[in-house]
Write an enzyme that holds these catalytic residues in place. Sequence first.
Site, PDB file in Angstrom:
ATOM      1  N   HIS A   1       9.296  14.500   8.878  1.00 16.30           N
ATOM      2  CA  HIS A   1       9.890  13.889  10.072  1.00 16.30           C
ATOM      3  C   HIS A   1      10.830  12.794   9.578  1.00 16.30           C
ATOM      4  O   HIS A   1      10.474  12.028   8.677  1.00 16.30           O
ATOM      5  CB  HIS A   1       8.783  13.308  10.947  1.00 16.30           C
ATOM      6  CG  HIS A   1       9.253  12.776  12.252  1.00 16.30           C
ATOM      7  ND1 HIS A   1       9.921  11.572  12.363  1.00 16.30           N
ATOM      8  CD2 HIS A   1       9.144  13.267  13.527  1.00 16.30           C
ATOM      9  CE1 HIS A   1      10.197  11.344  13.629  1.00 16.30           C
ATOM     10  NE2 HIS A   1       9.737  12.368  14.354  1.00 16.30           N
ATOM     11  N   PRO A   2      12.049  12.690  10.115  1.00 16.43           N
ATOM     12  CA  PRO A   2      13.039  11.752   9.569  1.00 16.43           C
ATOM     13  C   PRO A   2      12.565  10.313   9.429  1.00 16.43           C
ATOM     14  O   PRO A   2      12.918   9.633   8.460  1.00 16.43           O
ATOM     15  CB  PRO A   2      14.199  11.847  10.569  1.00 16.43           C
ATOM     16  CG  PRO A   2      14.037  13.178  11.214  1.00 16.43           C
ATOM     17  CD  PRO A   2      12.570  13.441  11.259  1.00 16.43           C
ATOM     18  N   THR A   3      11.753   9.846  10.367  1.00 23.05           N
ATOM     19  CA  THR A   3      11.286   8.455  10.310  1.00 23.05           C
ATOM     20  C   THR A   3       9.772   8.329  10.206  1.00 23.05           C
ATOM     21  O   THR A   3       9.273   7.300   9.749  1.00 23.05           O
ATOM     22  CB  THR A   3      11.757   7.683  11.556  1.00 23.05           C
ATOM     23  OG1 THR A   3      11.293   8.366  12.740  1.00 23.05           O
ATOM     24  CG2 THR A   3      13.273   7.586  11.598  1.00 23.05           C
ATOM     25  N   ALA A   4       9.025   9.358  10.628  1.00 23.43           N
ATOM     26  CA  ALA A   4       7.557   9.277  10.627  1.00 23.43           C
ATOM     27  C   ALA A   4       6.937   9.974   9.423  1.00 23.43           C
ATOM     28  O   ALA A   4       5.718   9.911   9.227  1.00 23.43           O
ATOM     29  CB  ALA A   4       6.981   9.870  11.906  1.00 23.43           C
ATOM     30  N   GLY A   5       7.745  10.629   8.591  1.00 24.73           N
ATOM     31  CA  GLY A   5       7.238  11.222   7.366  1.00 24.73           C
ATOM     32  C   GLY A   5       6.305  12.389   7.586  1.00 24.73           C
ATOM     33  O   GLY A   5       6.589  13.309   8.348  1.00 24.73           O
TER      34      GLY A   5
ATOM     35  N   HIS B   1       0.831  -1.207   0.000  1.00 24.32           N
ATOM     36  CA  HIS B   1       0.000   0.000   0.000  1.00 24.32           C
ATOM     37  C   HIS B   1       0.869   1.263   0.000  1.00 24.32           C
ATOM     38  O   HIS B   1       1.842   1.352   0.739  1.00 24.32           O
ATOM     39  CB  HIS B   1      -0.913   0.009   1.227  1.00 24.32           C
ATOM     40  CG  HIS B   1      -2.106   0.897   1.072  1.00 24.32           C
ATOM     41  ND1 HIS B   1      -2.020   2.273   1.075  1.00 24.32           N
ATOM     42  CD2 HIS B   1      -3.415   0.609   0.904  1.00 24.32           C
ATOM     43  CE1 HIS B   1      -3.226   2.787   0.928  1.00 24.32           C
ATOM     44  NE2 HIS B   1      -4.091   1.803   0.816  1.00 24.32           N
TER      45      HIS B   1
ATOM     46  N   GLY C   1       3.274  23.147   9.711  1.00 27.30           N
ATOM     47  CA  GLY C   1       4.646  22.732   9.915  1.00 27.30           C
ATOM     48  C   GLY C   1       5.598  23.250   8.865  1.00 27.30           C
ATOM     49  O   GLY C   1       5.204  23.861   7.866  1.00 27.30           O
TER      50      GLY C   1
END
Length: 490
Positions: free
Chosen positions: A168-172, A81, A163
């Site tokens: 976010h580096p890992t959470a997008g 997905h 924002g």
Amino acid sequence: MSTLVECVPNFSEGRDKARVDAIVAAMKMDGVYLLDREMDADHNRCVITLVGDREAIQEAAIRGVGKAAELIDLTKHRGAHPRMGAADVVPFIPIEGVTIEACVAMARHVGAEIWKRHQIPVYLYEAAATSPERLNLENIRRGQFEGIREEIGTNPARKPDFGEARVHPTAGATVVGARKALIAYNVFLNTPDVDIAKKVAKAVRFSSGGLRYVKGAGFLVRGLAQVSMNLTDFEQTPIHRVFEFVKREAARYGVAPVSSEIVGLIPKKALEMAAEWFLQVENFDSSLILENRLISVMEGKTVAGGLRAGVEPFVEQLAAPTATPGGGSAAAASGAMAAGLATMVASMSRGKKAYVQYQRELSDAIGRLTQLREELKAAIDADAESYNAVMKAYKQAKTSADGDAVITAALRQATAVPLSVAERAREVAEIAKKLIPMTNPNMKSDLTTSVALARAAVEGAMANVEINLESLKDEAFVAEVRNKTGALRG
């Protein structure tokens, strides 16, 4: 008066049960109830269905996004997905005592808080979208996490609504919005050839010339080709029509549906519509279903004391020496009654031999009137709540540094509710007038009454809009609303 809002956050984790458990636990709080949770390992995605009070469910969604950001690393995430965030999409859906406009306000509040608390940029979509390009989720999510990460800082079209222009580096990034009830519906084909699923999805989805209110894509899931779809307005494009379309298109490639699945929950009305269509029941109405009739009786909608017993409490509330419910609620009730009358006339003509040539038009009218009726009923309480919110805002303004902003926000909402009532009542009147030549002439008086009630609703709602505009200092908003009211009067 209580409000009921549904929230269906999608998280990019469908394989690790412990992580999903932790996300769900983070969203547990008073006033919020878990209805369903679905995990799919192939998609590597879970869908959580929550329902609750307006204030509580906002906080639950914010906490869920935060927990997902702690646990999910999109740089390592793989799945069928498409995704752009650890918490990928967070829609709010009005259920009872709340309008779609109120859900838009909720989406904006939640979006601002997600950035403030978790430093995750947020895009708004569907009814909350800030531009036409962001109405559709697929436009925002194009390129997925990796593509957005690359372009967000250089492409103005990728600038988030809340924002800074960085993921976010890992959470997008996360998409938050407001929409009507959606059905996530997947059809499995008896072939592993995913190219066939993609061709069928292209044929069925609206963006490439298919059915209105249908989005679709093809995937390989559990060894079978899957046509994965979202039905964004099942009353306009019902689920049975979608299934038959997929079945027909699949036959072109020598394959057929082997099964289908619902991801999350499905409105009961959607199944009733499917049953009516497949069984070809004459003069079908939801009141023919035993459980529906029982609920109607138990809730007092059909009472031994006659019809007066059902309407009298509301009339007496209107007569009481209190500010709410007032003219705005009465206008919404008038519009709802207008929609109810028109639905009755259309339902009693649909399926009859004399009007068989209007079967499609009558079915479409019934579907739309049913939706309008529910929205107008919800506005009865929403109008009273918006008035109470204005009174509360004036009190808060006396001790608040941003008092004007608080009052303006409350007045905008108090204006949006009756404006919505006027727009919906106007549509009811138009539908009722169109029904006259295609329904039983002996019921013309019912349609005449429907039109009169709808017009009264428009006039009453517009009066409430005007009185709120007089107190508003937001000139741009006032001008926008006056343009809309001018069109309604035309």
